[in-house]
Enzyme design. Structure first.
Site, PDB file in Angstrom:
ATOM      1  N   ASP A 126       0.728  -1.169  -0.174  1.00  0.00           N
ATOM      2  CA  ASP A 126      -0.034  -0.010   0.141  1.00  0.00           C
ATOM      3  C   ASP A 126       0.673   1.273  -0.016  1.00  0.00           C
ATOM      4  O   ASP A 126       1.460   1.529   0.987  1.00  0.00           O
ATOM      5  CB  ASP A 126      -0.989  -0.030   1.264  1.00  0.00           C
ATOM      6  CG  ASP A 126      -1.898   1.085   1.247  1.00  0.00           C
ATOM      7  OD1 ASP A 126      -1.965   1.888   0.402  1.00  0.00           O
ATOM      8  OD2 ASP A 126      -2.743   1.328   2.186  1.00  0.00           O
ATOM      9  N   ASP A 332      -1.814   5.773  -5.968  1.00  0.00           N
ATOM     10  CA  ASP A 332      -2.511   4.903  -4.773  1.00  0.00           C
ATOM     11  C   ASP A 332      -2.511   3.581  -5.176  1.00  0.00           C
ATOM     12  O   ASP A 332      -3.188   3.348  -6.196  1.00  0.00           O
ATOM     13  CB  ASP A 332      -3.735   5.358  -4.125  1.00  0.00           C
ATOM     14  CG  ASP A 332      -3.839   4.672  -3.023  1.00  0.00           C
ATOM     15  OD1 ASP A 332      -2.789   4.006  -2.254  1.00  0.00           O
ATOM     16  OD2 ASP A 332      -5.060   4.633  -2.560  1.00  0.00           O
TER      17      ASP A 332
END
Lengths: 423, 31
Positions: A126, A332
């Protein structure tokens, strides 16, 4: 004929059934062998050993719903401090809830080693989170079900708790990806990271040896050793934080890799990609075009970039330059669907629909509002979409990145608008 | 604030040069 040929150059010819899930893993990345390269797989695909049985696997509506939760939290973290304080002050909730933190669910996983001797743990990767955490024995409060054995600090000879009065404990700040800290007396430093859907991990802020590859080993890696964990993490053991702040793997390995990493996400859930730390991991035949990161001192965790234009089917969207100028974006790895300001998304949708009039539209899917029934087609022509980033960096979107669907009768444009221009 | 999500990043080589302050895109980096 010439005109027709030119038009064809602005479309992808797309096999409709290539959108459908495949049950056999077809590894496509072997790694480049020189640097620390980890295999990246989709957590619900056949290449993942965490793959759930069909009955328990999330459907596309659940995946999109989780994705919207994540984007809501990203917008919350990016909102003004006063807005966040109002929400925090109005809440009587305990540690993780309404913390404004984001752990997200993400889709892609990697396996790393932790402790001595090392135990392999599969973590969601992440770029929107700083803190790496994993569930830890004895799970003093709770642990969710994970596929691998839960990490047991007592079995590691190099594990250490971080004390409250240490400088390391002060690294747990809201700027570190929304992590919060609790200390009672001068005992062990406690971290908390949470989600507004009440998924969370709380536990001891700790140090142990992180093994990325047999030759790339980092002693005293700081991570969260979760004693109270709840959420939908698809059987993963925790999360690998790759954001910008000092707690992230990127910062903690800066002496080894000079804060440089790269990845390639597989085009389908049945193929594999890579996550590579350090320069030189990229094939020399591959040319990289760079766009600068934008600065945002209030939110140092995220990777901000600037989108300057979008082309659909060879034509630039006709939007006032001021709209792109006032738009900032983040990149992201944990968000699935690209979100755009309403004005930009609206123009993208209009342009896409104009090029897809040969195909019947059907009902929307969660936040995706431009969907087609392609059940009568084996192949379709879809307009090419290209993003432009600051520095005239052109990024063509791969066909499977343009469409999203789980059946040929409902295939959707894989972009969405923010609900509010100020999001 | 927009978000460039992972569905659109597929098949791209995405390189984060954090020290250099830049993000790289490579076309066809997965094959």
């Amino acid at each position: 004929g010439g005109e027709r040929k030119t038009m064809q150059g602005h479309f992808h010819t797309f096999q409709v059934n290539s959108l459908l899930p495949v049950s056999v893993c077809n590894p496509s990345i072997k790694g480049y062998g020189k640097k620390a390269t980890l295999k990246v797989v989709h957590k619900h695909g056949p290449c993942s050993h965490l793959s759930l049985d069909e009955a328990n696997a999330p459907n596309v509506t659940q995946i999109l719903s989780e994705d919207q939760s994540r984007v809501n939290i990203i917008h919350f973290r990016l909102s003004s401090n006063s807005a966040q304080n109002n929400i925090l002050n109005s809440s009587k909730a305990t540690l993780p809830v309404n913390s404004g933190a984001s752990i997200g669910t993400g889709n892609f996983i990697v396996t790393v080693g932790l402790g001595t001797p090392k135990k392999d743990l599969t973590l969601l990767f992440d770029t929107g989170s700083d803190l790496t955490w994993t569930q830890c024995q004895p799970c003093l409060v709770s642990c969710y079900r994970q596929q691998e054995p839960i990490f047991n600090p007592n079995e590691s000879t190099t594990y250490k708790n971080i004390s409250c009065n240490s400088a390391e404990c002060t690294q747990l700040t809201s700027h570190a990806g929304g992590v919060i800290k609790r200390c009672s007396n001068s005992s062990t430093c406690i971290y908390g990271i949470g989600y507004v859907d009440q998924s969370y991990s709380i536990g001891f802020f700790s140090k142990d040896t992180l093994t990325l590859t047999p030759t790339d080993v980092l002693p005293n890696f700081r991570f969260g050793c979760g004693q109270s964990n709840r959420g939908l993490f698809g059987g993963a053991a925790g999360l690998l934080g790759l954001a910008r702040n000092q707690l992230s793997v990127v910062s903690q390995t800066s002496s080894m890799y000079q804060k440089y990493f790269s990845y390639c996400l597989p085009s389908t859930s049945s193929s594999t990609g890579h996550l590579t730390f350090g320069k030189g991991g990229t094939s020399s035949a591959l040319k990289l075009n760079f766009t600068p990161f934008s600065r945002n001192s209030k939110n140092p965790s995220f990777y901000f970039v600037h989108i300057t234009g979008i082309k659909v089917g060879g034509r630039k969207l006709s939007i006032a330059k001021s709209v792109f100028k006032t738009t900032t974006s983040i990149i992201d790895s944990g968000t699935v669907i690209t979100r755009l300001p309403p004005a930009i998304y609206s123009a993208l949708r209009v342009a896409f629909r104009q090029k897809m009039t040969n195909y019947p539209m059907t009902k929307g899917l969660s936040m995706l509002d431009t969907c087609y029934d392609l059940s009568n087609n084996k192949t379709v022509l879809i307009p090419k979409i290209r993003f432009y980033f600051q520095g005239n960096v052109k990024v063509p979107i791969y066909p499977t990145g343009i469409l999203f669907g789980h059946s040929v009768s409902q295939v959707c444009l894989a972009f969405a608008g923010n609900s509010n221009a100020s999001d | 604030v927009g978000v460039f999500g992972n569905h659109q990043q597929k098949t791209l080589e995405v390189a984060y040069d954090v020290t250099g302050g830049k993000l790289g895109f490579g076309i066809g980096g997965c094959s």
